[in-house]
Every structure is written in C-alpha cells, then in structure tokens.
Design an enzyme around this catalytic site. Sequence first.
Site, PDB file in Angstrom:
ATOM      1  N   HIS A   1     -12.677 -27.369  43.518  1.00  0.00           N
ATOM      2  CA  HIS A   1     -11.813 -28.487  43.144  1.00  0.00           C
ATOM      3  C   HIS A   1     -12.549 -29.828  43.230  1.00  0.00           C
ATOM      4  O   HIS A   1     -13.190 -30.142  44.227  1.00  0.00           O
ATOM      5  CB  HIS A   1     -10.603 -28.523  44.090  1.00  0.00           C
TER       6      HIS A   1
ATOM      7  N   LYS B   1      -1.606 -30.718  33.187  1.00  0.00           N
ATOM      8  CA  LYS B   1      -0.651 -30.632  34.281  1.00  0.00           C
ATOM      9  C   LYS B   1       0.712 -30.167  33.772  1.00  0.00           C
ATOM     10  O   LYS B   1       1.152 -30.544  32.676  1.00  0.00           O
ATOM     11  CB  LYS B   1      -0.509 -31.997  34.956  1.00  0.00           C
TER      12      LYS B   1
END
Length: 373
Positions: free
Chosen positions: A304, A173
Amino acid sequence: MDSIRYVELSTATLPLATPISDAKVLTGRQRPMTEIVFLFAQIRTEQGFEGLGFSYSKRAGGPAQYAHAREVAADLLGEDPNDIAKVYTKLLWSGASVGRSGVATQAIAALDIALYDLKAKRAGLSLAKFLGSHRDSVRTYNTSGGFLHAPLEEVLARADESLAAGIGGVKIKVGQPDQREDLRRLTAVREHLGPDVPLMVDANQQWDRTSALRMGRAFEEFGLVWIEEPLDAYDAVGHADLARALDTPIATGEMLSSVGEHLALVEHRSADVIQPDAPRIGGITPFLRLAAIADQAGLDLAPHFAMEIHLHLAAAYPREPWVEHFEWLNPLFEERLETVDGRMVVPDRPGLGFTLTDQARAWTTDSVSFGAR
C-alpha cells in the site's frame, strides 16, 4: 566495524492540492484529507555512510510518531548499522511500554528504513538488488485518479493519463452510501477502458458482510483484479467467508500495523492479495518477515502507498506483485520513478535512490538531532 554517530529526525507536512475523499468521508466517518505528515530519519555513520527513511500519517498520528521517535532515536548511537535486526529489537524494547504496533512501530519504521537505505548504499546496490530481487520492474496501477471527490469525467480522464504514462492498471474507489452510484461509476470506467485493462476497486472498509457479498457478486461481471478492503480491516473471518464466496480476488491489509495483525489474515485465508505497508507495519524488517509468511501461504502481494519504498520490496517478492502508483510524494524527492509498458522500473541508484528536495525542507515544522554530525 562501523558505528552510528549521528541521527536527525524531522517532521514535515505535505499539503494536498485538492481535499481527498473516499468512502469513509461519504459515510461520515472521516473528514476529507488535506495533508500528509511525514517523519524523516537521516542516519550517518563514523565511516561517513548515510541513510534516509520515512514514515507518514494521514489525518492523525504524525506528531505522535515524531514524539516517539525522539524518545528512542538516541539509542541508535554507537550501534553497528549492519546489525539491523538487533537494532530493531533494541528500539522495540526502548518503547516497550507502548507496545509493538501502531504509533510505536510506525515511528521506528523511519529509522529501520534509513538503516536499510544506508546498508544498500554502502554496497553500491539498489535496495531491491541488495535484498535479492526477482525482477527489475513491477506491475503498477494508479489510485490517485480514482477518488470519490472527483466527478466521473475526471476519473476517466485521469485513467487515460495514467495509461498514456505507462502505468498498467487503474483502481477506483467504491463503498458509497448509494450502491447504485458505485455500479454506475464502475460500469462507466470498465466500458471506457475496455475489457483488457487491469481494473481494481477499493471500498475502504465501508461495507458490512451482507453488502460486501451483494456488491461482490454484482462486480463479478467486470473482471476485476481484486476487491480491496470490502470489510473492516480486522474482520478476518468475514473476509475469509467473502473470499470463498466470490471468484474475484479479495485484497486487504493496508491498515494493519504489525506482523501479528496480518497473521490472522493468513491463518483464516482472508485474502488472495495481501497489502502490507512498510511504514505502517514498522519498517522493512517486519515487512520481510511478513513477506516470507505470505509467500509460503501462496498469497499475492500489493503493498500500500509509498511506492518509493515498496517498489524495491515488491521487486524482491517471489510471486509477481503489484505496486501502487501515487504522484503525491513527488514534491518531497529530487528523483522520479519511471513507468513503461505497464510496469514501474526499479532505479539503479544505490539504496532507495531518493534525496529530499528544498521544498521538503521548507515544509519541515520541527527537527532534532542526536550525536555528532
């Protein structure tokens, strides 16, 4: 001719061992995630065939999904489970007043997925084989080890564990308020992994257009597989401009909840990699519709989350895809997925190939049934 005689809905809350933070938390837009709420649908027919499907919600929306599903599920009774497209349309019309995206279609998704699971089981095939697979395994990358709440040392250790477990790539991230910290962590991860391990980053929609271009250019040297969600999920034009400006591929789509919303990405050439989520987009029926459009447009696919569903859908995509590895859902299911040589293996069990655990039932907070068991 068979018909649906019984539908059971349940909602369960899966607690996460550690509060999860991505850039949305560090920028003050969300609280850390501590749990995931699931909607499970179990369908049984007159001839005794059964199917299991699920949808989910992070942070908010779980009770709303369950409430909507309760309102429309009885309309399945008496329908032929073969006619999935017909049934899907009926469920859409059952809840037409609340639209065809968001909570409404996410609730229907669990029922739609259960019907596909049932139909593949009846055929004695994995869902991938039932749909017409192009491959028996799919490239996989891990996300769960790269969140921003974890110190860098933990991120590096989790990356090593993923590779040792046969997972092929690593995603971390980014999108923090201090962009220098993003660069520091990414530099350390790339140096630790070396140049040949597939590496992705995910900004979770936290950059504006100027920052996304600046960070995208700074990231070019790292040889990333993609930059994910650099901009707001609905900024199709901004994503398109960024995709043209950078050599690194752009990936997005996970937050969109209908085929129509994804069409803007395709029409504007906003992404090189499209990332639909079957439970979010409304189930397998709309996912397959979007996949055909994406393939025609020459887009790569990386669904996802929810690998338990998306492994099968990715295996049936004509272009070589990626599937996202999360171990978070393991407590819900008796079975496990195998990763070997950087790929996730499609199980040969019929349907999705999963059954609920006693723990999943213990986490159930409410259930309702329709029809005769």
